[in-house]
Design an enzyme around this catalytic site. Structure first.
Site, PDB file in Angstrom:
ATOM      1  CD  GLU A  96      66.526  56.330  36.775  1.00  0.00           C
ATOM      2  OE1 GLU A  96      65.586  57.123  36.315  1.00  0.00           O
ATOM      3  OE2 GLU A  96      66.952  56.408  37.974  1.00  0.00           O
ATOM      4  CG  ASP A 109      73.746  57.000  48.266  1.00  0.00           C
ATOM      5  OD1 ASP A 109      73.411  56.738  47.094  1.00  0.00           O
ATOM      6  OD2 ASP A 109      73.061  57.907  48.575  1.00  0.00           O
TER       7      ASP A 109
HETATM    8  C1  UGA Z   1      68.803  59.335  42.494  1.00  0.00           C
HETATM    9  C2  UGA Z   1      69.147  57.943  41.800  1.00  0.00           C
HETATM   10  O1  UGA Z   1      69.200  57.044  42.643  1.00  0.00           O
HETATM   11  C3  UGA Z   1      70.291  58.173  41.127  1.00  0.00           C
HETATM   12  O2  UGA Z   1      70.657  56.972  40.379  1.00  0.00           O
HETATM   13  C4  UGA Z   1      70.087  59.168  40.024  1.00  0.00           C
HETATM   14  O3  UGA Z   1      70.883  59.679  39.136  1.00  0.00           O
HETATM   15  C5  UGA Z   1      69.419  60.515  40.496  1.00  0.00           C
HETATM   16  O4  UGA Z   1      68.764  60.372  41.516  1.00  0.00           O
HETATM   17  C6  UGA Z   1      69.069  61.554  39.589  1.00  0.00           C
HETATM   18  O5  UGA Z   1      68.143  62.210  40.287  1.00  0.00           O
HETATM   19  O6  UGA Z   1      69.317  61.770  38.652  1.00  0.00           O
HETATM   20  P1  UGA Z   1      70.228  60.061  44.764  1.00  0.00           P
HETATM   21  O7  UGA Z   1      70.337  58.966  45.762  1.00  0.00           O
HETATM   22  O8  UGA Z   1      68.937  60.922  45.018  1.00  0.00           O
HETATM   23  O9  UGA Z   1      70.027  59.594  43.313  1.00  0.00           O
HETATM   24  O10 UGA Z   1      71.608  60.940  44.577  1.00  0.00           O
HETATM   25  P2  UGA Z   1      73.148  60.448  44.992  1.00  0.00           P
HETATM   26  O11 UGA Z   1      73.263  59.072  45.843  1.00  0.00           O
HETATM   27  O12 UGA Z   1      73.521  61.678  45.816  1.00  0.00           O
HETATM   28  O13 UGA Z   1      73.736  60.420  43.580  1.00  0.00           O
HETATM   29  C7  UGA Z   1      73.810  59.529  42.534  1.00  0.00           C
HETATM   30  C8  UGA Z   1      75.224  59.169  42.289  1.00  0.00           C
HETATM   31  O14 UGA Z   1      76.020  60.099  41.844  1.00  0.00           O
HETATM   32  C9  UGA Z   1      75.879  58.485  43.657  1.00  0.00           C
HETATM   33  O15 UGA Z   1      76.738  57.488  43.265  1.00  0.00           O
HETATM   34  C10 UGA Z   1      76.767  59.846  43.848  1.00  0.00           C
HETATM   35  O16 UGA Z   1      78.141  59.402  44.550  1.00  0.00           O
HETATM   36  C11 UGA Z   1      77.045  60.328  42.661  1.00  0.00           C
HETATM   37  N1  UGA Z   1      77.022  61.882  42.492  1.00  0.00           N
HETATM   38  C12 UGA Z   1      76.146  62.720  43.333  1.00  0.00           C
HETATM   39  C13 UGA Z   1      78.116  62.695  41.901  1.00  0.00           C
HETATM   40  O17 UGA Z   1      79.126  61.557  41.146  1.00  0.00           O
HETATM   41  N2  UGA Z   1      78.439  63.677  42.185  1.00  0.00           N
HETATM   42  C14 UGA Z   1      77.614  64.682  42.851  1.00  0.00           C
HETATM   43  O18 UGA Z   1      77.715  66.000  42.607  1.00  0.00           O
HETATM   44  C15 UGA Z   1      76.461  64.182  43.604  1.00  0.00           C
HETATM   45 MN    MN Z   2      71.864  57.778  46.273  1.00  0.00          MN
END
Ligand code: UGA
Ligand code: MN
Length: 251
Positions: A193, A106
């Site tokens: 990270e 995203d």
């Molecule tokens: C933020 C950071 O940008 C992430 O790289 C980091 O892993 C995350 O925080 C963290 O807290 O560790 P954020 O934008 O808040 O991420 O979260 P999402 O974009 O919803 O999720 C990160 C990635 O994991 C996305 O590519 C999403 O598709 C994936 N994801 C999320 C899953 O594969 N499963 C889930 O249940 C939730």
């Molecule tokens: Mn995200």
């Protein structure tokens, strides 16, 4: 040089929109392999077709988040790192060098992030990320070509104070270590990270900052945009936040 992009993804109403936007950007980049890991029991046909349409080399795996891992892509990136370590030779083909980047589904990416920054990473490249960490732009304070400190609001004392979208690692480093994402990262106050980069044996001095050669006209190439859960007619939404089963296939 091969660019390997690792993207965790999962069913959410905006997922096809996000992956379409990301695929449209990545399809402008040559010598790129997109490793997409579905957080689920199975891969999703709609995503598989999207990946086929991009014309890119890709690998689409599924790995449902294992017990104890945060549900934010940590486990999927770990599975992807193991895949890359096992299959690097085939992925490289005729190419000799590679670089690994963690690109969430995203975020918003300027194609130049890949062609100007990531492609030129030798060991550990780092750059600014916008709309993240409770501030407009997280970046590095570069002095004489090295990172002196981090211009971040949240936990600046981290050895690597950077979002997932703000760095890329050479494939050599990935292949010469076994580091993966664990279940926690106390040193990052929960953010993963710095633990990964520290566990890979990298040091702050290894950072190659990008985008600061001309601070006067520097630009941001990646935005940590966050897809919002759209509002649906509640009566039509199931427990997972989706429309009826038929619509679910489209999303
Ligand atoms: C933020 C950071 O940008 C992430 O790289 C980091 O892993 C995350 O925080 C963290 O807290 O560790 P954020 O934008 O808040 O991420 O979260 P999402 O974009 O919803 O999720 C990160 C990635 O994991 C996305 O590519 C999403 O598709 C994936 N994801 C999320 C899953 O594969 N499963 C889930 O249940 C939730
Ligand atoms: Mn995200």
């Amino acid at each position: 040089k091969l660019i390997i992009v690792i993207t965790p993804t999962y069913r959410r109403p905006t997922r096809m929109a996000d992956m379409t936007r990301m695929g449209n950007t990545l399809s402008h980049v040559k010598d790129l392999h997109w490793v997409v890991i579905e957080d689920g029991q199975a891969v999703v046909p709609q995503v598989e077709r999207l990946l086929q349409r991009t014309g890119l080399n890709y690998t689409y795996l599924n790995a449902k988040t294992a017990d104890g891992y945060p549900k934010r892509g940590w486990y999927q990136r770990t599975v992807a790192l193991r895949f890359v370590r096992a299959h690097a030779k085939e992925m490289l083909g005729n190419l000799t060098k590679g670089v690994v980047y963690f690109g969430d589904d995203d975020n918003s990416y300027d194609v130049r992030l890949f062609t100007e920054y990531i492609r030129n990473v030798k060991k550990l490249g780092m750059w600014a990320v916008a709309l993240v960490g409770g501030t407009a732009i997280e970046s590095q304070n570069v002095v004489n070509g090295s990172v002196a400190s981090y211009k971040v609001k949240w936990n600046p004392r981290r050895q690597f104070a950077v979002d997932m979208a703000g760095f890329a690692i050479s494939l050599d480093v990935v292949l010469n270590t076994t580091a993966v994402f664990g279940k926690t990262c106390p040193r990052g106050l929960g953010a993963p990270e710095t633990c990964l980069l520290e566990d890979m044996g990298l040091k702050k001095e290894d950072i190659e900052p990008f985008g600061y050669d001309k601070p006067s006209d520097r630009e941001v190439y990646v935005w940590h945009t966050k897809s919002q859960q759209p509002k649906f007619d509640k009566a039509k939404v199931d427990v997972n936040g989706f429309f009826a089963e038929n619509d679910r296939d489209v999303l």
